[in-house]
Design a protein around this motif. Sequence first.
Motif, short mmCIF file in Angstrom:
data_model
loop_
_atom_site.label_atom_id
_atom_site.label_comp_id
_atom_site.label_asym_id
_atom_site.label_seq_id
_atom_site.Cartn_x
_atom_site.Cartn_y
_atom_site.Cartn_z
N ARG A 1 0.83 -1.21 0.00
CA ARG A 1 0.00 0.00 0.00
C ARG A 1 0.85 1.25 0.00
O ARG A 1 0.57 2.22 -0.71
CB ARG A 1 -0.93 -0.02 1.21
CG ARG A 1 -2.09 -1.01 1.08
CD ARG A 1 -2.93 -1.03 2.33
NE ARG A 1 -4.08 -1.90 2.16
CZ ARG A 1 -4.91 -2.23 3.15
NH1 ARG A 1 -4.69 -1.77 4.39
NH2 ARG A 1 -5.95 -3.01 2.92
N ARG A 2 1.91 1.25 0.81
CA ARG A 2 2.81 2.42 0.83
C ARG A 2 3.46 2.61 -0.53
O ARG A 2 3.58 3.74 -1.02
CB ARG A 2 3.87 2.24 1.92
CG ARG A 2 3.37 2.46 3.33
CD ARG A 2 4.52 2.71 4.30
NE ARG A 2 5.41 1.55 4.37
CZ ARG A 2 5.27 0.55 5.23
NH1 ARG A 2 4.25 0.55 6.07
NH2 ARG A 2 6.13 -0.45 5.24
N TRP A 3 3.91 1.53 -1.15
CA TRP A 3 4.55 1.63 -2.45
C TRP A 3 3.57 2.13 -3.51
O TRP A 3 3.92 2.97 -4.35
CB TRP A 3 5.13 0.30 -2.85
CG TRP A 3 5.74 0.29 -4.24
CD1 TRP A 3 5.28 -0.33 -5.33
CD2 TRP A 3 6.90 1.02 -4.65
NE1 TRP A 3 6.09 -0.09 -6.42
CE2 TRP A 3 7.10 0.74 -6.03
CE3 TRP A 3 7.80 1.84 -3.98
CZ2 TRP A 3 8.15 1.28 -6.73
CZ3 TRP A 3 8.86 2.39 -4.71
CH2 TRP A 3 9.02 2.10 -6.07
N VAL B 1 3.18 5.82 -3.13
CA VAL B 1 4.34 6.55 -3.64
C VAL B 1 4.30 6.65 -5.16
O VAL B 1 4.51 7.71 -5.74
CB VAL B 1 5.65 5.86 -3.18
CG1 VAL B 1 6.85 6.45 -3.91
CG2 VAL B 1 5.82 6.02 -1.68
N THR B 2 4.02 5.53 -5.83
CA THR B 2 3.98 5.55 -7.30
C THR B 2 2.81 6.37 -7.82
O THR B 2 2.93 7.04 -8.86
CB THR B 2 3.87 4.12 -7.82
OG1 THR B 2 2.74 3.46 -7.25
CG2 THR B 2 5.14 3.33 -7.49
N ALA B 3 1.68 6.34 -7.10
CA ALA B 3 0.53 7.15 -7.51
C ALA B 3 0.84 8.64 -7.42
O ALA B 3 0.48 9.43 -8.30
CB ALA B 3 -0.70 6.79 -6.69
#
Length: 449
Positions: free
Chosen positions: A438-440, A443-445
């Motif tokens: 979810r954190r990744w 970040v990409t969003a």
Amino acid sequence: MTTDQDAVAVGATIAGGVWSECFRAAMAAMAAVAACFPRRESRLLARDMAEAMLTGLETRNCWTLAEALGHASPSRLQHFLSRGVWDHDAVRDRTATWAAGELADDDAVLIVDETGDEKSSTDAVGAARQYSGALGGIGLCQVAVHLTYASARGHAPIDRALYLGADWAADEERRLLTHVPDDVDFATKPELAAAMLTRARQLGLRARWFAGDEVYGGRELRRSARRLGFDYALSVRADHQVTTPGGRFTATTLAARLPRRAWMRMLTGHGLKGDRHYDWTWTDIQSDDAPDTEDDGTSVLVVRRHRFTGELSFYRCYSTRPVTLAGLIHIICTRWQVEEDFQLAKGVTGLDQGQTTCWNSWMRWTLISILATAVLAVTRARTATTTMAVGLIPVSARELLTILRATTLPPLRHDIGHVLHWSAWRRRHQAIAQACHRRWNNVTAAATT
């Protein structure tokens, strides 16, 4: 019925004793070379892991094996596969020497073939979009070339080599991430096969023949096989060029020129539904792969025709000694035993279930799978003549395994405390992974807006 059950009960007792003896002999062969397992703990873990591969697990990976063995987490097995100090090449050689020695036959066949393991991402070593017969086409997979030792006593896998495509092998970043050794370069599948044949000869394995499918029918590999002292029976393509005293032809053209009386119907094998028969013929051809100027052997093209469809298959064969068509047909049909080894290793010892991503982990996982399969094959060979009864077919590898699971192999750990511990461990690990994903994704969003 009672007589059959008594015979099976006697066979089960014998099989259990033979299994224990074979497993001890295999591990003793490795312990004899200190480089295999410098630490006793590593040797015992290899033994436990090989036995756990053969238990009745639905899937086999470090998590399920560790739970079955009673470990508190998969950390020990993961360290054993990726960073443990032991020489998997030495273990491979000792396993091959032991298995081939148990099945030894001067007319044994070394069979080479490749198989693919489907992957979900390109993070795994060697994973790329490539053709695999196991997948039935092109897909994201790892492809490995395997070597099987087959004799009249039985057959067992003894070696394997991971195929790295040209683009993959040239990608320094992926090589670094998956810890591919610097001395491992791109090699074609025939080159990998030649390396395994060379290693088999250096180990002194008793074998006369080399067999393979169309991928391995090229001139360079045939020349290498002859240089190593192997006769061969290799499948070739329909457009394969051969030279005869009458000229140079493709295999298809040459087969069409043969007279009708040259064909003969011969027994090709035995199946569950009865004997299999094909039409066969052969004709002399000129050698194009002599490793030196002298060529005292016999080169022939063997052609097989399906009785009903008329489909043709072609086999280029060479023998240093006189050989009959029936003898060559036997060698050609022996090649299919490598497929049986693939089915057994994938269905029983988790060959394609390792979920390994790095070079060492893949090498060691497949090696433990090969070890377990080889011990099962040798156990079956040793019990083949002692467990037979009137009216019963010889015990198959899977049937033998069913008996061993009930009598000899250590049971899976199922006590409630252990089960609850692993349930908590899995859920905690999955919660951490979910949070990281979810954190990744956040970040990409954010980076794309």
